[in-house]
Scaffold this motif. Structure first.
Motif, PDB file in Angstrom:
ATOM      1  N   SER A  79       0.852  -1.185   0.000  1.00 33.62           N
ATOM      2  CA  SER A  79       0.000   0.000   0.000  1.00 33.62           C
ATOM      3  C   SER A  79       0.886   1.232   0.000  1.00 33.62           C
ATOM      4  CB  SER A  79      -0.892   0.006   1.245  1.00 33.62           C
ATOM      5  OG  SER A  79      -0.095   0.175   2.410  1.00 33.62           O
ATOM      6  N   LEU A  80       0.328   2.356  -0.383  1.00 36.28           N
ATOM      7  CA  LEU A  80       1.090   3.602  -0.370  1.00 36.28           C
ATOM      8  C   LEU A  80       1.487   3.964   1.059  1.00 36.28           C
ATOM      9  CD1 LEU A  80       2.329   5.895  -1.946  1.00 36.28           C
ATOM     10  CD2 LEU A  80       0.123   7.066  -1.903  1.00 36.28           C
ATOM     11  N   SER A  81       0.589   3.745   2.013  1.00 33.42           N
ATOM     12  CA  SER A  81       0.929   4.067   3.405  1.00 33.42           C
ATOM     13  C   SER A  81       2.024   3.137   3.926  1.00 33.42           C
ATOM     14  CB  SER A  81      -0.306   4.015   4.302  1.00 33.42           C
ATOM     15  OG  SER A  81      -0.859   2.713   4.316  1.00 33.42           O
ATOM     16  N   GLY A  82       1.984   1.864   3.560  1.00 29.46           N
ATOM     17  CA  GLY A  82       3.041   0.933   3.954  1.00 29.46           C
ATOM     18  C   GLY A  82       4.369   1.315   3.338  1.00 29.46           C
ATOM     19  N   THR A  83       4.335   1.711   2.086  1.00 30.65           N
ATOM     20  CA  THR A  83       5.559   2.138   1.398  1.00 30.65           C
ATOM     21  C   THR A  83       6.112   3.403   2.040  1.00 30.65           C
ATOM     22  OG1 THR A  83       4.778   1.141  -0.653  1.00 30.65           O
ATOM     23  CG2 THR A  83       6.530   2.781  -0.849  1.00 30.65           C
ATOM     24  N   THR A  84       5.237   4.309   2.426  1.00 26.03           N
ATOM     25  CA  THR A  84       5.677   5.532   3.091  1.00 26.03           C
ATOM     26  C   THR A  84       6.399   5.198   4.398  1.00 26.03           C
ATOM     27  OG1 THR A  84       3.889   6.817   2.092  1.00 26.03           O
ATOM     28  CG2 THR A  84       4.892   7.731   4.092  1.00 26.03           C
ATOM     29  N   ARG A  85       5.883   4.246   5.160  1.00 32.86           N
ATOM     30  CA  ARG A  85       6.543   3.832   6.406  1.00 32.86           C
ATOM     31  C   ARG A  85       7.918   3.224   6.124  1.00 32.86           C
ATOM     32  NH1 ARG A  85       1.219   2.532   7.612  1.00 32.86           N
ATOM     33  NH2 ARG A  85       1.484   0.346   7.019  1.00 32.86           N
ATOM     34  N   VAL A  86       7.996   2.363   5.083  1.00 29.31           N
ATOM     35  CA  VAL A  86       9.275   1.746   4.723  1.00 29.31           C
ATOM     36  C   VAL A  86      10.278   2.813   4.293  1.00 29.31           C
ATOM     37  CG1 VAL A  86      10.406   0.274   2.989  1.00 29.31           C
ATOM     38  CG2 VAL A  86       8.354  -0.542   4.169  1.00 29.31           C
ATOM     39  N   VAL A  87       9.857   3.715   3.439  1.00 30.79           N
ATOM     40  CA  VAL A  87      10.753   4.769   2.956  1.00 30.79           C
ATOM     41  C   VAL A  87      11.183   5.666   4.114  1.00 30.79           C
ATOM     42  CG1 VAL A  87      10.886   6.837   1.491  1.00 30.79           C
ATOM     43  CG2 VAL A  87      10.006   4.677   0.562  1.00 30.79           C
ATOM     44  N   HIS A  88      10.297   5.940   5.041  1.00 28.04           N
ATOM     45  CA  HIS A  88      10.658   6.759   6.200  1.00 28.04           C
ATOM     46  C   HIS A  88      11.772   6.081   6.998  1.00 28.04           C
ATOM     47  CE1 HIS A  88      10.244   9.631   9.436  1.00 28.04           C
ATOM     48  NE2 HIS A  88      10.165   8.631  10.291  1.00 28.04           N
ATOM     49  N   ARG A  89      11.668   4.762   7.222  1.00 24.80           N
ATOM     50  CA  ARG A  89      12.722   4.039   7.939  1.00 24.80           C
ATOM     51  C   ARG A  89      14.034   4.070   7.155  1.00 24.80           C
ATOM     52  NH1 ARG A  89       8.444   0.320   8.946  1.00 24.80           N
ATOM     53  NH2 ARG A  89       9.237  -1.081   7.351  1.00 24.80           N
ATOM     54  N   LEU A  90      13.947   3.854   5.835  1.00 22.32           N
ATOM     55  CA  LEU A  90      15.154   3.894   5.005  1.00 22.32           C
ATOM     56  C   LEU A  90      15.765   5.291   4.982  1.00 22.32           C
ATOM     57  CD1 LEU A  90      13.907   1.647   2.057  1.00 22.32           C
ATOM     58  CD2 LEU A  90      15.647   1.056   3.764  1.00 22.32           C
ATOM     59  N   GLU A  91      14.926   6.290   5.000  1.00 27.12           N
ATOM     60  CA  GLU A  91      15.394   7.679   5.009  1.00 27.12           C
ATOM     61  C   GLU A  91      16.118   7.980   6.324  1.00 27.12           C
ATOM     62  OE1 GLU A  91      13.396  11.757   3.347  1.00 27.12           O
ATOM     63  OE2 GLU A  91      12.159  10.504   4.653  1.00 27.12           O
ATOM     64  N   SER A  92      15.613   7.440   7.430  1.00 27.98           N
ATOM     65  CA  SER A  92      16.252   7.687   8.727  1.00 27.98           C
ATOM     66  C   SER A  92      17.644   7.058   8.803  1.00 27.98           C
ATOM     67  CB  SER A  92      15.368   7.169   9.871  1.00 27.98           C
ATOM     68  OG  SER A  92      15.376   5.760   9.913  1.00 27.98           O
ATOM     69  N   GLU A  93      17.895   6.046   7.988  1.00 26.67           N
ATOM     70  CA  GLU A  93      19.208   5.395   7.931  1.00 26.67           C
ATOM     71  C   GLU A  93      20.126   6.034   6.880  1.00 26.67           C
ATOM     72  OE1 GLU A  93      20.322   2.901   9.865  1.00 26.67           O
ATOM     73  OE2 GLU A  93      18.438   2.788  10.975  1.00 26.67           O
ATOM     74  N   GLY A  94      19.585   6.967   6.113  1.00 28.28           N
ATOM     75  CA  GLY A  94      20.380   7.615   5.071  1.00 28.28           C
ATOM     76  C   GLY A  94      20.446   6.823   3.778  1.00 28.28           C
ATOM     77  N   PHE A  95      19.600   5.788   3.647  1.00 28.85           N
ATOM     78  CA  PHE A  95      19.625   4.936   2.455  1.00 28.85           C
ATOM     79  C   PHE A  95      18.792   5.500   1.310  1.00 28.85           C
ATOM     80  CE2 PHE A  95      20.007   1.193   5.624  1.00 28.85           C
ATOM     81  CZ  PHE A  95      21.335   1.484   5.835  1.00 28.85           C
ATOM     82  N   VAL A  96      17.819   6.331   1.654  1.00 26.21           N
ATOM     83  CA  VAL A  96      16.884   6.893   0.673  1.00 26.21           C
ATOM     84  C   VAL A  96      16.639   8.353   1.046  1.00 26.21           C
ATOM     85  CG1 VAL A  96      14.463   6.799  -0.090  1.00 26.21           C
ATOM     86  CG2 VAL A  96      15.743   4.685   0.185  1.00 26.21           C
TER      87      VAL A  96
END
Length: 156
Positions: A79-96
């Motif tokens: 889902s878009l909301s699930g993807t947003t959560r995943v991207v947020h976690r990846l962003e916090s690690e500096g990966f995205v």
């Protein structure tokens, strides 16, 4: 209870053979068990959930290493909301990084960073080993090209 067999059977559904029944019953178990097994290996060895790994792999394959968030959700089958959560976690690690879409200021792109690409390269061997161990090794002797074509037909 099935209808009485005294009269010739009317045209209707053909019962499953034992082999067909086995395939039909195994598929839902596979759909749930395989991602969990791969995720377990990814978490144990890489501390990277498979959902995050899949987002990284799709971004690495995209032109310019970026995808609109809705497109990333589609290719990750989330889902878009699930993807947003995943991207947020990846962003916090500096990966995205998330950046505004140049074509549409309302939309956002997820962009794979160089750090994220290196993390993907680091995690790839674990994912490959898990896919082989939990899936491909069990298909030895089967025509994989034929199997892939059949699975693709079912998926579409």
């Amino acid at each position: 209870m099935p209808p009485a067999q005294s009269a010739p059977a009317a045209a209707g559904p053909k019962p499953l053979t034992p082999e067909e029944e086995a395939v039909v019953r195994a598929l839902p178990r596979l759909i749930h068990a395989l991602p969990r097994a791969i995720d377990t290996d990814m978490m144990r060895e890489q501390r990277l959930p498979n959902t995050e790994y899949l987002a990284l792999i799709h971004l690495s394959e995209a032109p310019g290493r970026h995808l609109r968030m809705s497109d990333l959700a589609e290719v990750c089958e989330m889902s878009l909301s699930g993807t947003t959560r995943v991207v947020h976690r990846l962003e916090s690690e500096g990966f995205v990084q998330r950046v505004r879409c140049a074509e549409d200021a309302r939309g956002w792109n997820a962009v794979l960073t160089d750090v994220g690409f290196r993390r993907l390269e680091e995690a790839w061997p674990t994912n490959l080993a898990a896919v082989r161990r939990h899936f491909l090794e069990h298909l030895a002797g089967l025509d994989l090209q034929e199997l892939a074509a059949a699975l693709q037909k079912v998926a579409t």
